[in-house]
Scaffold this active site. Structure first.
Site, short mmCIF file in Angstrom:
data_model
loop_
_atom_site.label_atom_id
_atom_site.label_comp_id
_atom_site.label_asym_id
_atom_site.label_seq_id
_atom_site.Cartn_x
_atom_site.Cartn_y
_atom_site.Cartn_z
N VAL A 248 41.49 35.79 39.55
CA VAL A 248 42.08 35.89 40.68
C VAL A 248 43.51 35.20 40.97
O VAL A 248 43.81 34.92 39.23
CB VAL A 248 41.29 34.36 41.18
CG1 VAL A 248 42.12 33.37 40.77
CG2 VAL A 248 41.37 34.19 42.57
N LEU B 187 43.27 32.51 35.84
CA LEU B 187 43.42 32.11 36.84
C LEU B 187 44.56 32.67 36.80
O LEU B 187 45.35 32.31 36.04
CB LEU B 187 43.29 31.01 37.37
CG LEU B 187 42.27 30.28 37.97
CD1 LEU B 187 40.73 30.64 36.93
CD2 LEU B 187 42.27 28.84 38.00
N CYS B 188 45.78 33.13 37.62
CA CYS B 188 47.00 33.77 37.91
C CYS B 188 47.77 34.32 37.17
O CYS B 188 47.35 35.33 36.60
CB CYS B 188 47.23 31.76 37.74
SG CYS B 188 49.16 31.87 38.43
N ILE B 189 48.21 33.66 36.16
CA ILE B 189 49.19 34.24 34.84
C ILE B 189 48.27 34.65 33.92
O ILE B 189 48.29 35.29 33.08
CB ILE B 189 50.36 33.62 34.78
CG1 ILE B 189 51.18 34.73 33.83
CG2 ILE B 189 50.34 32.93 33.58
CD1 ILE B 189 51.82 36.66 34.11
N PRO C 40 45.07 36.05 33.02
CA PRO C 40 45.15 37.64 33.02
C PRO C 40 45.78 38.23 31.58
O PRO C 40 45.05 38.52 30.77
CB PRO C 40 44.94 38.32 33.70
CG PRO C 40 44.33 36.94 35.14
CD PRO C 40 45.13 35.44 34.86
#
Length: 219
Positions: A192, A136-138, A140
């Site tokens: 995401v 999620l968010c950063i 990845p």
């Protein structure tokens, strides 16, 4: 058959120096609603730094990532070194700056940085076992660093500088809206944007629910 076990890799407690709390709690909520079991874990290491979330300034104190993550997990959490891919059916990494400060050096060094050894081990084991991984968010960005030889596809939203850094690890990027998920079917990776786009909890919840649904389905 027992419940599917979804690993949740936490990085502390608080958006500016650990796991983003809304993202982590929503992940746990949707895992439970899907009838799966969350297996929370975190590395037993010191945080890179501690941020006062009221003033957003650094504080002169030390905190432990596992101890802080236990706040989110209500104490039901494992030391990352004691978890292997055989213990879980899938892995999800919530965002928050801790995901790229404590789990990897992406925040400080970009694509040239390293990934925490235990984080790298579990991600690599999970991938090798053909089990799905969500981020999620950063988060990845850390996932891309850990799997830089695989050419995975992720999203972190639309921040051009972050996208450029992620691509430098050999990771592919697609732009998604906050309520969309990026699904790399080949590598079983689901990502995401969450609070990389926001703006609020109701907005990020839509995408996170889709991510958890997809991860549990793939597990």
């Amino acid at each position: 058959m027992g419940k599917k076990r979804i690993g949740v890799l936490l990085s502390g407690c608080g958006v500016f120096d650990g796991s983003e709390i809304h993202e982590a709690v929503l992940t746990l909520l949707y895992i439970d609603q899907k009838g799966a079991a969350a297996v929370c874990m975190a590395p037993d290491i010191s945080q890179v730094h501690v941020i006062n979330h009221l003033t957003r300034k650094e504080m002169k104190e030390n905190r432990n990532v596992l101890v802080e993550s236990a706040r989110i997990a209500r104490g039901d959490i494992k030391n990352l070194k004691d978890v292997s891919a055989v213990d879980i059916d899938a892995l999800i990494i919530p965002g928050g700056v801790g995901a790229v400060k404590n789990l990897s050096e992406f925040a400080a060094k970009g694509p040239e940085g390293s990934v925490n050894a235990e984080v790298l081990r579990l991600i690599s084991e999970t991938k090798a076992a053909g089990k799905p991984i969500g981020a999620l968010c950063i988060a990845p960005a850390t996932l891309g660093m850990a799997l830089k030889d695989h050419g995975i596809t992720v999203t972190i939203g639309n921040d051009k500088a972050t996208i450029s850094s992620i691509k430098a690890t050999g990771t592919n990027h697609i732009v998604c809206t906050v309520d969309q998920i990026a699904v790399d079917e080949k590598h079983k990776i689901v990502t995401v944007p969450a609070y990389m786009l926001g703006p609020g909890i109701k907005d990020v919840a839509k995408g996170i629910e889709k991510l958890v649904d997809k991860i549990v389905e793939m597990a």
